[in-house]
Design a protein around this motif. Structure first.
Motif, PDB file in Angstrom:
ATOM      1  N   TYR A   8      12.027 -12.567   9.515  1.00 19.93           N
ATOM      2  CA  TYR A   8      11.208 -11.207  10.212  1.00 19.93           C
ATOM      3  C   TYR A   8      12.401 -11.639  11.782  1.00 19.93           C
ATOM      4  N   GLY A  10      12.476 -10.105  15.200  1.00 25.05           N
ATOM      5  CA  GLY A  10      12.483 -10.039  16.320  1.00 25.05           C
ATOM      6  C   GLY A  10      13.617  -8.971  16.978  1.00 25.05           C
ATOM      7  N   LYS A  11      12.842  -9.324  18.880  1.00 22.41           N
ATOM      8  CA  LYS A  11      13.333  -8.842  19.916  1.00 22.41           C
ATOM      9  C   LYS A  11      14.475  -9.849  19.990  1.00 22.41           C
ATOM     10  N   ALA A  12      14.624 -11.401  19.870  1.00 21.08           N
ATOM     11  CA  ALA A  12      15.172 -12.193  20.318  1.00 21.08           C
ATOM     12  C   ALA A  12      15.979 -13.146  19.995  1.00 21.08           C
ATOM     13  N   LYS A  13      14.991 -13.795  18.571  1.00 24.40           N
ATOM     14  CA  LYS A  13      15.265 -14.478  17.515  1.00 24.40           C
ATOM     15  C   LYS A  13      14.960 -13.048  16.386  1.00 24.40           C
ATOM     16  N   ILE A  15      14.583 -15.139  12.271  1.00 24.35           N
ATOM     17  CA  ILE A  15      13.604 -15.374  11.092  1.00 24.35           C
ATOM     18  C   ILE A  15      13.856 -15.773   9.688  1.00 24.35           C
ATOM     19  N   LEU A  24      10.363 -23.176   8.450  1.00 20.55           N
ATOM     20  CA  LEU A  24      11.609 -21.997   7.989  1.00 20.55           C
ATOM     21  C   LEU A  24      13.083 -22.163   9.737  1.00 20.55           C
ATOM     22  N   HIS A  69       7.253 -26.649  17.041  1.00 21.23           N
ATOM     23  CA  HIS A  69       7.449 -26.812  15.621  1.00 21.23           C
ATOM     24  C   HIS A  69       8.236 -27.285  15.686  1.00 21.23           C
ATOM     25  N   VAL A  81      12.589 -25.236  11.807  1.00 24.86           N
ATOM     26  CA  VAL A  81      11.058 -25.501  12.680  1.00 24.86           C
ATOM     27  C   VAL A  81      10.071 -25.373  11.068  1.00 24.86           C
ATOM     28  N   ARG A  82       8.772 -26.051  11.212  1.00 26.55           N
ATOM     29  CA  ARG A  82       7.062 -26.208  11.167  1.00 26.55           C
ATOM     30  C   ARG A  82       7.621 -24.650  10.667  1.00 26.55           C
ATOM     31  N   LEU A  84       4.644 -21.723  10.823  1.00 26.34           N
ATOM     32  CA  LEU A  84       3.067 -21.290  11.301  1.00 26.34           C
ATOM     33  C   LEU A  84       2.840 -20.296  10.539  1.00 26.34           C
ATOM     34  N   MET A  86       1.055 -17.643  13.489  1.00 26.63           N
ATOM     35  CA  MET A  86       0.757 -17.583  14.395  1.00 26.63           C
ATOM     36  C   MET A  86       0.275 -17.245  15.028  1.00 26.63           C
ATOM     37  N   LYS A 123       0.029 -10.520  21.710  1.00 31.62           N
ATOM     38  CA  LYS A 123       1.353  -9.971  21.493  1.00 31.62           C
ATOM     39  C   LYS A 123       1.002  -8.710  20.512  1.00 31.62           C
ATOM     40  N   GLU A 179       3.712 -19.587  22.810  1.00 33.01           N
ATOM     41  CA  GLU A 179       3.150 -19.530  21.421  1.00 33.01           C
ATOM     42  C   GLU A 179       2.281 -19.981  20.339  1.00 33.01           C
ATOM     43  N   ASP A 191       7.632 -20.935  18.189  1.00 36.55           N
ATOM     44  CA  ASP A 191       8.402 -19.991  19.505  1.00 36.55           C
ATOM     45  C   ASP A 191       9.028 -20.705  20.269  1.00 36.55           C
TER      46      ASP A 191
END
Ligand SMILES: Nc1ncnc2c1ncn2[C@@H]1O[C@H](COP(=O)(O)OP(=O)(O)O)[C@@H](O)[C@H]1O
Ligand SMILES: [Mg+2]
Length: 237
Positions: A8, A10-13, A15, A24, A69, A81-82, A84, A86, A123, A179, A191
């Motif tokens: 994925y 997103g706007k800032a990160k 994954i 992840l 996470h 991170v774990r 999840l 979401m 969200k 989140e 997050d």
């Protein structure tokens, strides 16, 4: 840990999947957005600062009994991170009125909120993350009552820990967004926690030290983020 395909962006990160189905890799980019992506700019060093800042805060929260996470920093801009599932609700605690609550309720910016108040937002960028209530979440299946009760309790608990942490470093935690997600039936904070998702003011001068510098075109965005990290003792190099 082997980094695999992108899951994925997103706007800032971004994954990434790994060879472990339960883990992840989160990559923090320099992209900074406001107005649900209407305004976007890149700031040099921001990905690195937010990655290290988030790891620092998540370790504090984990130590205070609020499970997150976060597992490990992998590089300047990546963390393990774990994974999840979401919950699509943003949990916001406000200690002082600023931003959308002022427009919505006609209260003065800077008004102290006693007791601190809580809001859920859905969200959903196309809908501009509308504020929703618990009945909406139950009706549309976004979360169960038990999940919402736990998210509220954890968010208020995080407020206790973090308000003190920032106060000890000469800052006011005005508000913040969290989140959460689930893994094997357990709730974890996911997050990030960075100046992108909270409001922080200097305790003496009330100078803005968070993403409002970008939203309001005040300049000195990254300088402010670095100042916050420096005051807390987050190692950036
Ligand atoms: N541990 C996790 N497991 C799965 N998804 C996560 C985890 N932590 C964060 N996410 C999700 O990954 C995305 C992070 O990227 P971001 O740039 O913030 O995206 P967005 O534009 O959707 O806010 C978010 O949608 C967030 O809900
Ligand atoms: Mg996000």
């Amino acid at each position: 840990m082997e980094k695999q395909s992108q899951l994925y962006a997103g706007k800032a990160k971004t994954i990434f999947l790994t060879d472990d189905p339960d883990r992840l890799i989160v990559e923090f980019r320099n992209d900074t957005s406001a107005g649900d992506g209407a305004k976007i700019e890149q700031f040099d060093r921001k990905g690195m600062i937010n990655n290290k800042f988030t790891a620092f805060i998540m370790e504090k929260l984990d130590a205070a009994g609020i499970p997150t996470h976060h597992e490990a920093l992998l590089s300047d801009t990546e963390a393990l991170v774990r994974r999840l599932e979401m919950i699509p609700l943003e949990c916001v605690v406000r200690n002082i009125a600023s931003g959308s609550i002022c427009r919505r309720l006609g209260v003065e910016d800077g008004l102290e909120l006693n007791p601190p108040t809580f809001e859920f937002f859905l969200k959903n960028d196309p809908l501009h993350d509308p504020m929703v209530n618990e009945y909406h979440a139950l009706t549309f299946g976004w979360a169960t009552q038990a999940e919402m009760d736990e998210m509220k309790a954890r968010t208020f608990a995080a407020n206790e820990v973090l308000s003190k942490l920032f106060a000890d470093a000469g800052m006011i935690l005005v508000d913040f967004k969290l989140e959460f997600g689930k893994h094997n039936g357990k709730l974890y904070l996911g997050d990030e926690f960075s100046p992108d998702g909270c409001r922080l003011w200097d305790a003496e001068t009330r100078k803005i030290l968070d993403k409002d510098r970008f939203r309001k075109d005040l300049g000195g965005v990254i300088e402010a983020y670095e100042e916050v990290a420096h005051r807390l003792g987050v190692r950036l190099d």
